[in-house]
Design a protein around this motif. Structure first.
Motif, PDB file in Angstrom:
ATOM      1  N   ARG A  28      -1.261  31.962  24.477  1.00  0.00           N
ATOM      2  CA  ARG A  28       0.041  32.555  24.188  1.00  0.00           C
ATOM      3  C   ARG A  28      -0.126  34.062  24.349  1.00  0.00           C
ATOM      4  O   ARG A  28      -0.905  34.687  23.627  1.00  0.00           O
ATOM      5  CB  ARG A  28       0.451  32.182  22.763  1.00  0.00           C
ATOM      6  N   PHE A  29       0.596  34.668  25.290  1.00  0.00           N
ATOM      7  CA  PHE A  29       0.380  36.064  25.645  1.00  0.00           C
ATOM      8  C   PHE A  29       1.694  36.831  25.618  1.00  0.00           C
ATOM      9  O   PHE A  29       2.717  36.344  26.109  1.00  0.00           O
ATOM     10  CB  PHE A  29      -0.226  36.170  27.055  1.00  0.00           C
ATOM     11  N   GLY A  30       1.649  38.051  25.089  1.00  0.00           N
ATOM     12  CA  GLY A  30       2.800  38.935  25.201  1.00  0.00           C
ATOM     13  C   GLY A  30       3.001  39.828  23.995  1.00  0.00           C
ATOM     14  O   GLY A  30       2.440  39.611  22.921  1.00  0.00           O
ATOM     15  N   ARG A  31       3.796  40.864  24.202  1.00  0.00           N
ATOM     16  CA  ARG A  31       4.109  41.789  23.124  1.00  0.00           C
ATOM     17  C   ARG A  31       4.743  41.049  21.938  1.00  0.00           C
ATOM     18  O   ARG A  31       5.670  40.261  22.116  1.00  0.00           O
ATOM     19  CB  ARG A  31       5.060  42.868  23.646  1.00  0.00           C
ATOM     20  N   ASP A  32       4.205  41.270  20.748  1.00  0.00           N
ATOM     21  CA  ASP A  32       4.650  40.619  19.510  1.00  0.00           C
ATOM     22  C   ASP A  32       4.419  39.115  19.504  1.00  0.00           C
ATOM     23  O   ASP A  32       5.107  38.368  18.805  1.00  0.00           O
ATOM     24  CB  ASP A  32       6.131  40.935  19.226  1.00  0.00           C
ATOM     25  N   ALA A  33       3.439  38.660  20.279  1.00  0.00           N
ATOM     26  CA  ALA A  33       3.091  37.236  20.255  1.00  0.00           C
ATOM     27  C   ALA A  33       2.646  36.786  18.868  1.00  0.00           C
ATOM     28  O   ALA A  33       2.714  35.594  18.546  1.00  0.00           O
ATOM     29  CB  ALA A  33       1.990  36.944  21.275  1.00  0.00           C
ATOM     30  N   VAL A  34       2.209  37.727  18.023  1.00  0.00           N
ATOM     31  CA  VAL A  34       1.806  37.370  16.661  1.00  0.00           C
ATOM     32  C   VAL A  34       2.942  36.696  15.898  1.00  0.00           C
ATOM     33  O   VAL A  34       2.708  35.888  14.991  1.00  0.00           O
ATOM     34  CB  VAL A  34       1.316  38.628  15.894  1.00  0.00           C
TER      35      VAL A  34
END
Length: 437
Positions: A28-34
């Motif tokens: 799971r990749f990407g800005r704000d993936a958290v």
């Protein structure tokens, strides 16, 4: 026939591999993936109310990153305990402390899930802890002989999610955990698909707080994975195992890993200057994290080789940062000694690094890869100029380093595109003392 035989076996004994295998965690990749961490755990079958362990370090806790992770876990209905005693280049002792913490607090069954959050050290401690709790015993039981017992992992354990905060190690998708055996001044790996994570969540917003030096050091490790994976043996140039279970996790390059290598070299070499000199540039940070992921998919599937084999004795004796060690060794090893193994392929590395090879023959173009790599390092202005500046290493230290490389790192040297003797390693270490004046 097993993989104990090297690729330099007699021709009549050589049976080439015919099958390649790729295994990855969910990514799971990407800005704000958290923010999708709770969904990711649920997708792995972790029920609300489950109790997990977050393995991290004091620095990440101190700057608030760990709170951001645990807040999202709590919002999703999970209970999390934080263990934040990971040290750089973790030792067997530190891993043992984490394993003891789990057993003292949760018994032999351990936690319902594990989350490794941080750089490669945090991630490798989380991987090892989960595996040992699931299989019993201690970490040393699963390190290869003669250092350890060489027992095989047979269970993966509860779900493990890994979240890197650096763009470099690739540990989040790797089937290997690297640990220091301090009393022997060596590093050893636990290598098994059972140590691999179930999922990796990569969020570039966690990397913007990395200082320039750490950004550069980890980037050089990622670039090393990409280049080594691109130039290692093809999978069908290695020996075939009679039992698929004997096939090593570093199994040679394929057309798939080559594509990831090419994209990784491009992403890393074009974004690292910006990420080092302007750390708040989120696009550059995302490019770096993506490049590190792609480099790991390539290099940690195809196999790291000579440079990494040389780096482990250096790191363990002198306690240097792994990525920085890779940086000072790559010019002499991967881009120097190995370039003669396949000039056409190394000429392509030169082009991927940005060199103008128009009108050059393959061998001349291949030599430019080293030149371009050193130019990149000098532009970053935070990488040591060689082993001497890195750790005060001199001619007097080389014989020990060369012998340790050849005697303890056959797992990696097996993948190298050129055979390496102790005499070869000695000359390469000598070459790496000074990359520039």
């Amino acid at each position: 026939m097993s993989y104990d035989r090297s690729v330099s076996a007699e021709q009549h004994a050589l049976e080439p591999e015919t099958v390649w295998h790729l295994q990855m965690p969910q990514i799971r990749f990407g800005r704000d993936a958290v923010e999708e961490l709770g969904f990711q755990l649920g997708d792995l079958g972790v029920d609300e109310g489950a109790h997990g362990l977050v393995v991290t370090d004091e620095n990440l806790a101190g700057i608030g990153h760990v709170d951001r992770v645990t807040d999202h876990l709590e919002d999703a209905g999970y209970d999390a305990t934080v263990w934040k005693d990971v040290e750089r280049e973790p030792s067997l002792e530190v891993v043992g402390e984490c394993i003891s913490f789990v057993r003292e607090n949760e018994g032999e069954d351990g936690y319902d899930f594990y989350l490794g959050f941080g750089g490669g050290s945090c991630i490798d401690v989380a991987k090892t802890t989960r595996a040992v709790i699931a299989n019993g015993g201690e970490a040393l039981d699963y390190i290869a002989e003669p250092t350890g017992s060489g027992d095989a992992l047979t269970e993966s354990g509860p779900p493990l999610v890994l979240m890197p905060t650096t763009a470099g190690t690739g540990a989040e998708i790797s089937p290997v955990a690297i640990l220091s055996v301090e009393e022997q001044e060596i590093k050893e790996g636990i290598s098994s698909n059972h140590i691999r994570a179930d999922a990796a969540v990569l969020d570039p917003t966690f990397t913007t707080t990395l200082p320039p030096e750490t950004t550069a050091k980890t980037a050089m490790d990622a670039l090393g994975h990409a280049i080594e994976g691109y130039t290692t043996h093809p999978f069908d140039g290695l020996l075939r195992a009679t039992d698929p279970q004997e096939r090593p996790v570093y199994a040679g390059r394929t057309e798939l890993t080559e594509m990831f290598s090419e994209k990784a070299i491009d992403l890393l070499s074009t974004n690292v200057r910006t990420a080092v000199h302007n750390g708040d540039d989120i696009e550059a940070r995302a490019g770096m994290l993506k490049g590190a992921l792609f480099g790991a998919i390539a290099g940690l599937t195809a196999g790291a080789s000579l440079c990494h084999a040389m780096a482990y004795p250096v790191g363990n004796r002198y306690h240097t940062y792994h990525g920085e060690t890779i940086a000072v060794l790559t010019p002499a090893s991967t881009l120097g000694y190995n370039a003669a193994s396949d000039p056409e392929r190394f000429a392509e590395v030169s082009r991927l690094l940005g060199a103008d090879t128009e009108g050059m023959g393959a061998r001349e173009a291949a030599d430019l890869a080293r030149e371009e790599y050193v130019r990149l390092q000098r532009d970053l202005n935070v990488i040591p100029s060689g082993l001497n500046e890195l750790a005060g290493i001199t001619e007097d230290d080389i014989d020990w380093l060369a012998s340790q490389t050849v005697e303890t790192q056959q797992r990696l040297l097996r993948c190298n595109p050129r055979p390496v003797t102790e005499a070869d390693a000695t000359e390469i270490f000598r070459d790496a003392l000074y990359n520039w004046e």
